[in-house]
Design a protein around this motif. Structure first.
Motif, PDB file in Angstrom:
ATOM      1  N   TRP A   7       1.062  -1.167   0.120  1.00 24.23           N
ATOM      2  CA  TRP A   7      -0.283  -0.340   0.003  1.00 24.23           C
ATOM      3  C   TRP A   7       0.837   1.771   0.282  1.00 24.23           C
ATOM      4  O   TRP A   7       0.790   2.380  -0.750  1.00 24.23           O
ATOM      5  N   LEU A  75     -10.259  -5.761  -0.495  1.00 20.51           N
ATOM      6  CA  LEU A  75      -9.538  -4.559   0.193  1.00 20.51           C
ATOM      7  C   LEU A  75      -9.732  -3.726  -1.000  1.00 20.51           C
ATOM      8  O   LEU A  75      -8.917  -2.720  -0.700  1.00 20.51           O
ATOM      9  N   TYR A 129      -9.974  -1.032   1.202  1.00 20.79           N
ATOM     10  CA  TYR A 129      -8.581   0.424   1.889  1.00 20.79           C
ATOM     11  C   TYR A 129      -7.654   0.494   0.240  1.00 20.79           C
ATOM     12  O   TYR A 129      -6.892   1.480   0.455  1.00 20.79           O
ATOM     13  N   LYS A 132      -8.390   4.027  -0.621  1.00 15.84           N
ATOM     14  CA  LYS A 132      -8.922   5.208   0.051  1.00 15.84           C
ATOM     15  C   LYS A 132      -8.159   6.661   0.279  1.00 15.84           C
ATOM     16  O   LYS A 132      -7.419   6.861  -0.195  1.00 15.84           O
ATOM     17  N   GLU A 138      -6.331   2.775   8.705  1.00 14.58           N
ATOM     18  CA  GLU A 138      -7.153   1.226   8.138  1.00 14.58           C
ATOM     19  C   GLU A 138      -7.107   0.626   9.454  1.00 14.58           C
ATOM     20  O   GLU A 138      -6.501  -0.421   9.710  1.00 14.58           O
TER      21      GLU A 138
END
Length: 306
Positions: A7, A75, A129, A132, A138
Motif C-alpha cells: 500500500w 481491499l 482500503y 482510500k 485502516e
C-alpha cells in the motif's frame, strides 16, 4: 511481503484525485487519493462519481487485488459498510464505548443479501482500503462470517468461540478451509445463528487470508435462502473515539425514506464535526437472488450540497 508495504508503494506511485479538505495526517501518508488502473475506482469523487465507484466495486468479481495473492478482494472490491442506529446522542462513526471490535457487512454481486442487521435503514460506507484518500487510517479487518456471526457473544474482538458452542470456533481451527467444508458445517447446524464459524482473514495470514475469504464468499453464494436472508458480517478492530476526519468514510447511505432522515442527519453532523462533505447514497438491496444491488446519488435527497 506484508500488504502494508504494498500500500505504501502504491501511494508513492499513484496519481491524484481531490475532493474533500485534507485532514491533518502523518507526513508519510501522502497527499492525494489513489487510482487503480485495474479497476478505475478513485479514492475521492463527487456524489455521482461515488455512486459509480460503488456500482463498479459491487460488480467487480476478482479473487485478489492487483494480482497479489496476499491481497484479499475486500481491499479493492465490493462495498464494505456498517449499518447504524441513528441518534443525536452519539456520532455515527464512533464505536460503542467498551466494544472490542466493530461489525460491518460486505456486499458484492456474489455476496448478496436482502436486509441489514436489526432492520436498520441507514449507515456509512468505507472506501476499499486500496482506494482510500491519503491520510485515512485502516482499522484491521479481522474475520468474516458468511452469515451473521452473533459477534457480540464472542471473545477475541468478536472472532472467537461463542461460549459453550464448540461448532463456533474459528473455521480454520476446525479444519474448515473450503466452501464445501463450510457448507457441510453450515447444513449440520439447524439453528445456524451463533453456531457457525468465522474465517480468520487477518493481515498476518497473507495469502492464507485471500484463500480463506474467497472460499467464504463462495460459501455465502451457495448458502441458499438462509444466507440470502441474513447479512454477512466482517469484524474490524476497534478504533478510538472522535476519529471521523481520519476514518476512510466514503459516504453515508440509506435504504428508504425512513433511513433518509437518519442519513441526512449524519451527513450534516459529519460536515459539522470534520469539515468534510460526503455524499448520501441510496442503496437498494436485492430482494431476489437474481436481482442486484444499486447505488444512486439523488441531489434532492442531500441534506447539504457541499
Amino acid at each position: 511481503m506484508k500488504r502494508i508495504i504494498l500500500w505504501m508503494f502504491v501511494l508513492l506511485l499513484s496519481g491524484c484525485a481531490t475532493h474533500e479538505p485534507s485532514p491533518k495526517v502523518d507526513s508519510d501518508q501522502g497527499t492525494s487519493g489513489v487510482q487503480s488502473a485495474g479497476t478505475g475506482i478513485l479514492g475521492a469523487g463527487t456524489g455521482p462519481e461515488i455512486a459509480a465507484y460503488l456500482t463498479k466495486a459491487y460488480h467487480d468479481k476478482i479473487n485478489m487485488c492487483r494480482n497479489n495473492p496476499s491481497a484479499p478482494p475486500f481491499l479493492c472490491s465490493g462495498v464494505l459498510f456498517r449499518a447504524t442506529e441513528n441518534s443525536t446522542l452519539f456520532h455515527f462513526w464512533d464505536p460503542r464505548p467498551g466494544s472490542t471490535g466493530v461489525s460491518f457487512s460486505w456486499l458484492r454481486v456474489d455476496a448478496k443479501f436482502n436486509k441489514l442487521v436489526f432492520g436498520y435503514n441507514n449507515g456509512f460506507i468505507f472506501y476499499p482500503y486500496f482506494f482510500k484518500p491519503a491520510g485515512k487510517i485502516e482499522p484491521e479487518i479481522l474475520c468474516f462470517f458468511p452469515v451473521d456471526g452473533a459477534t457480540l457473544s464472542r471473545p477475541d474482538k468478536g472472532c472467537g468461540q461463542v461460549p459453550n458452542v464448540p461448532t463456533s470456533v474459528r473455521c480454520q481451527t476446525q479444519g474448515i478451509n473450503t466452501a464445501a467444508q463450510y457448507l457441510a458445517h453450515y447444513n449440520n447446524q439447524p439453528g445456524k445463528y451463533g453456531s457457525l464459524c468465522g474465517f480468520d482473514v487477518r493481515d498476518y495470514l497473507n495469502q492464507g487470508a485471500t484463500t480463506a475469504f474467497n472460499e467464504a464468499v463462495k460459501a455465502q453464494e451457495q448458502g441458499g435462502t438462509f444466507a440470502f436472508n441474513t447479512q454477512n458480517e466482517f469484524r474490524l478492530d476497534v478504533w478510538g473515539q472522535n476519529l471521523g476526519a481520519t476514518l476512510p468514510i466514503e459516504a453515508v447511505f440509506y435504504l428508504n425514506d425512513t433511513g433518509k432522515a437518519g442519513a441526512q442527519y449524519d451527513q450534516r453532523d459529519f460536515k459539522t464535526q470534520t469539515g468534510i462533505w460526503i455524499p448520501m447514497i441510496r442503496m437498494t438491496l436485492p430482494q431476489t437472488p437474481a436481482a442486484d444491488a444499486t447505488f444512486q446519488f439523488i441531489p434532492a435527497d442531500q441534506a447539504i450540497s457541499s
